[in-house]
Design a protein around this motif. Sequence first.
Motif, short mmCIF file in Angstrom:
data_model
loop_
_atom_site.label_atom_id
_atom_site.label_comp_id
_atom_site.label_asym_id
_atom_site.label_seq_id
_atom_site.Cartn_x
_atom_site.Cartn_y
_atom_site.Cartn_z
N ALA A 123 2.38 3.65 -2.60
CA ALA A 123 1.51 2.84 -1.75
C ALA A 123 0.07 3.36 -1.76
CB ALA A 123 2.04 2.81 -0.32
N GLY A 124 -0.09 4.67 -1.89
CA GLY A 124 -1.44 5.22 -1.98
C GLY A 124 -2.08 5.59 -0.67
N SER A 125 -1.43 5.30 0.46
CA SER A 125 -1.99 5.68 1.76
C SER A 125 -0.86 5.69 2.79
CB SER A 125 -3.09 4.71 2.20
OG SER A 125 -2.54 3.46 2.57
N THR A 126 -1.09 6.42 3.87
CA THR A 126 -0.07 6.51 4.92
C THR A 126 0.14 5.18 5.63
OG1 THR A 126 -0.54 8.86 5.23
CG2 THR A 126 0.57 7.72 7.04
N PRO A 127 -0.91 4.44 6.01
CA PRO A 127 -0.65 3.15 6.67
C PRO A 127 0.15 2.19 5.81
CG PRO A 127 -2.92 3.83 7.02
CD PRO A 127 -2.35 4.76 6.01
N ARG A 128 -0.15 2.13 4.52
CA ARG A 128 0.60 1.23 3.66
C ARG A 128 2.04 1.68 3.50
NH1 ARG A 128 -3.43 -0.27 -1.40
NH2 ARG A 128 -4.83 -1.66 -0.23
N ALA A 129 2.24 2.99 3.36
CA ALA A 129 3.61 3.50 3.27
C ALA A 129 4.38 3.21 4.55
CB ALA A 129 3.58 5.00 2.99
N ALA A 130 3.72 3.35 5.70
CA ALA A 130 4.39 3.07 6.97
C ALA A 130 4.82 1.61 7.04
CB ALA A 130 3.46 3.42 8.13
N ALA A 131 3.93 0.70 6.59
CA ALA A 131 4.27 -0.72 6.60
C ALA A 131 5.44 -1.00 5.66
CB ALA A 131 3.05 -1.55 6.19
N ALA A 132 5.45 -0.33 4.50
CA ALA A 132 6.53 -0.55 3.54
C ALA A 132 7.86 -0.03 4.04
CB ALA A 132 6.19 0.12 2.21
N LEU A 133 7.83 1.09 4.78
CA LEU A 133 9.06 1.71 5.26
C LEU A 133 9.51 1.18 6.61
CD1 LEU A 133 8.12 5.36 4.26
CD2 LEU A 133 9.98 4.03 3.27
N GLY A 134 8.66 0.40 7.28
CA GLY A 134 9.02 -0.09 8.60
C GLY A 134 8.93 0.98 9.67
N LEU A 135 8.08 1.99 9.46
CA LEU A 135 7.89 3.07 10.41
C LEU A 135 6.46 3.05 10.93
CD1 LEU A 135 9.57 5.94 8.34
CD2 LEU A 135 10.62 4.64 10.20
N SER A 136 6.20 3.80 11.98
CA SER A 136 4.83 3.92 12.46
C SER A 136 4.08 4.91 11.57
CB SER A 136 4.80 4.41 13.90
OG SER A 136 5.23 5.77 13.98
N ALA A 137 2.76 4.75 11.53
CA ALA A 137 1.95 5.65 10.72
C ALA A 137 2.08 7.09 11.21
CB ALA A 137 0.48 5.21 10.74
N GLY A 138 2.20 7.28 12.53
CA GLY A 138 2.36 8.62 13.09
C GLY A 138 3.65 9.28 12.63
#
Length: 494
Positions: free
Chosen positions: A308-323
């Motif tokens: 994904a290249g960034s934490t926010p995008r990875a969080a959206a892909a995984l269905g988790l919060s960025a934190g």
Amino acid sequence: MSTTGTTDRGAADPRDGRETAGRLLRAATRSGAHLISEAAALIGGSAVLADPIAGAVYSTPATAASDGVHAAAHPQEHPRHVLRPAAGAVLVLAPAPTAPAEHTALVAATAAALLEVRGQRAAELRAEQMALHTTLLRLLLAGHTTAVTDALGAEGLTHVTVYRLSGRDVPTAHQVLWRAARPSLLAARAVARTLMGRLEGELVVAELHHGCDDGRILRLVSRVSERHQLLAGLAGPLPLAEMATAHADAAAARYSATPAHRVVPADAVGATQLARLLPAAPYARWAGSVLAPLPLALRHLLMVWLRAGSTPRAAAALGLSAGTVRARLRDLGEVLDADLADVTVQAHLLLALRAPTRGEDREESRKPTAGGRGAAAVPSGPARLEALPGGILDTDVARAWAAGLVGGLEPHLRIALACWLRHRAKAAPAATELHVHRTTLAIWLTQCAERLGRNLTDATVRAELHLALEITATDGANDPRALPRRGGRTYRRL
């Protein structure tokens, strides 16, 4: 879908409009396929319902499908065909030479009107069907595989292929794809079932099948993505029990999609050409040693984050919060004893996650060396992510790959690209270190992308380029202080 004619009766008397309308009405109450078949029988020729996305929805006879689709797209080339818009598609009639024009026009108008009525009736039920599809998708993602297959009557369907589409026109694309795919929950002994619904603002399509799909849904998704300017990622086929993994992989792949390549498969993301060139045995041993402390779930999180290249995008892909993702990445950094923010560490991690794990590679790694010692032994000391052990990247094959990738870059482009990559693709700090304006850096990066023929917005492409630049670096070759200069703060090509 194609059908053959269901009626052998000749064309009705053109003066008997009530008989013609009655026959079409009776056929329409049965199905759209019967309606098209009856229309073909009444004009003594062929009838096709052509959808701009799905192609021929119904065709009588089946051999007329391609001709009907072409006539719908290029009516000027088929002057003898009669075309009528109908329910978001085009009704194409090719009457027999003896069929009166008035009779053909009556059949076309009546059939198109009945198709519109059928379309309106389907639209009234569509909202409830779409809601049911969304519920079934959520159940699959939650792991309730048996409940979904029981509800679908699809116990024999073992695998799933997942598509995730995003863009401004998702609601319209959903309606168009629904009409084109015509997903059914009632088909008996179907070879595949398609579920589609909108989850968190994106369109999710899951095709359940027996291990491989026939490509139909992929073709429809490709056409819809192109027509409605969507970006899509696909993952699978995977076992139904791994629906959540496929869902996350599809999201990660979607972040690599571009207007030039709107549908990107997950196995094309991060499957670097370099990984296939490395010597299997030492590469697999090093990767196994590095990743040994990590369970599969955390390895998957790492892969999605790197793709994904960034934490926010990875969080959206995984269905988790960025934190949550940040906290898990901090824990991973401690377990791996590495700075995950370092671009070299990220590139090496991507290589480790893509290392071969097939049985033959493990067997090869166990073969004894000439000295009688097992080659499976891990090099002395713990494996590190900051630097690869000898025999992996310091080979002639790896150097040839790197030179072929970045060897043609001019000095100022090479230095700018290396600096930008070290700053994790952030323009402001890279421009500051290079002492150039961000606009100048942006122009240079565009030139790099053109010279290399690579998409610099793809995180895995950036990892490849960083490794190639490191492999081919000579003394000070990537140092910003070696940037060719002319005229103070004006930097021109030398």
